[in-house]
Design an enzyme around this catalytic site. Structure first.
Site, short mmCIF file in Angstrom:
data_model
loop_
_atom_site.label_atom_id
_atom_site.label_comp_id
_atom_site.label_asym_id
_atom_site.label_seq_id
_atom_site.Cartn_x
_atom_site.Cartn_y
_atom_site.Cartn_z
CB SER A 14 3.55 3.77 9.35
OG SER A 14 4.49 3.95 8.32
CE LYS B 45 6.96 7.01 9.80
NZ LYS B 45 5.97 5.98 10.18
#
Length: 372
Positions: free
Chosen positions: A42, A139
């Site tokens: 990701s 993230k």
């Protein structure tokens, strides 16, 4: 005459050494640095699967323990078993020690995954674990408390200004060629091929690429067109279209066109009209440190009474993965509460390519890289 001090047995000395090592490692892990491994793509190409990194707890300030009945140096399970490593009988208040910086836009942050009560959650969010034991995610922070965030055609804007994209952001494109290309050009450009097809003498490749990789491909004179794969504004019909807060009547958001929304900031007051209740109601009820709060039938209740305005009790953040179309992030489950923040990703200390040959397993160029 004083008694001679009794000498410790070898077993006692070994036990004391182990106990000291466990206590020291627990303190270092909890207050200063903790090691993490990147398990999913990701964050590619910024962070790769099987990058091993250290996360700094001191940058934003370490959290005091909440779940204290836990096997030391474990997370959710006891090593190599499916046995829970903790008991939630005692849950202490959560405090954050002073740090020397605040989270900024574009920081790479590790946090406990909050999830959302607005969709089924198989990922270990709020419904399954205490805050400090929820699954660790990594993230990039797009929006900090108080920011007005909007994603327009896959580009992030903060307070009306385009947020500079860091090197390594990946997006999907369809590339049209007038001849069948040698696929080594994709390998050379470090671009992933997702699909390919031929049609009417043309050849189309669906790729996942950074801006740099895309420019490398576009240099070839047999490239005739480039089509960014962007969901139109208001399109919530596809599997990729459904986005937080899952109310297409009020918020026709999708992964590429999202917002504008304001990221909650501690002390800010909001009016809970229909739209704000739909956007923030589940956050107030689930994450904002309220004991008896509910979000039901589009309304927010505290202690059984409907409320029409609300003041935030903590800060929140909006996080996105650098691999923009292969990341489960704030576009799909909402905001990250401040008490879920673990720390700042600091540097890579080891990186392993599991698909490489024996002598090429270690990605030497990535070792000790500072994470930007």
């Amino acid at each position: 005459m004083s008694e001679k001090k009794k000498k410790k047995s070898p077993t006692r000395e070994w036990w004391d050494s182990v106990l000291f090592a466990v206590i020291a490692a627990t303190l270092i892990r909890g207050l200063f640095l903790e090691a993490y491994t990147i398990p999913t793509p990701s964050m590619e190409k910024s962070l790769l699967v099987d990058d091993f990194l250290f996360v700094s707890k001191v940058h934003y300030g370490a959290r005091t323990p909440k779940t204290i009945l836990q096997v030391p140096l474990t997370h959710q399970k006891i090593w190599f078993t499916n046995i829970p490593s903790y008991l939630d009988w005692i849950q202490l208040p959560n405090y954050r020690l002073p740090g020397f910086t605040k989270i900024k836009n574009n920081d790479v942050v590790v946090f406990n995954y909050p999830g959302t009560p607005l969709r089924p959650d198989p990922y270990g969010g709020h419904a399954e674990y205490p805050v400090d034991l929820r699954t660790n995610y990594i993230k990039r922070c797009m929006g900090i408390p108080g920011d007005v965030l909007e994603v327009k055609d896959a580009v992030v804007y903060i307070n009306g200004e385009k947020l500079p994209e860091v090197k390594g952001i990946q997006k999907y494109y369809d590339i049209e060629f007038n001849t069948n290309p040698n696929e080594k050009i994709f390998e050379k450009a470090d671009v992933s091929v997702l699909a390919r097809r031929g049609e009417g003498g043309k050849y189309f490749y669906r790729i996942n690429a950074t801006a740099e990789g895309l420019e490398e491909i576009k240099k070839y004179d047999f490239v005739t067109n480039v089509y960014p794969e962007i969901l139109p504004k208001g399109d919530t019909s596809s599997i990729y279209g459904a986005a937080f807060p899952y109310n297409s009547r009020l918020f026709a958001f999708n992964r590429d066109n999202f917002g504008p929304i304001t990221v909650p900031k501690k002390g800010d007051k909001i009016i809970l009209d229909e739209k704000n209740a739909a956007l923030y109601g589940s956050v107030i009820a689930t994450f904002d440190l309220n004991k008896n709060a509910e979000f039901r039938d589009g309304k927010v209740f505290i202690d059984g009474q409907e409320i029409k305005e609300y003041t935030w009790k903590q800060d929140y953040y909006f996080m996105m993965g650098d691999n923009r179309y292969e990341s489960d992030d704030s576009r799909f489950w909402g905001f990250v509460p401040e008490d879920h923040v673990v720390g700042k990703a600091a540097f890579i200390w080891m990186s392993i390519d599991r698909d490489a040959s024996l002598f090429n397993k270690i990605r030497w160029k990535r070792l000790f890289n500072i994470i930007k």
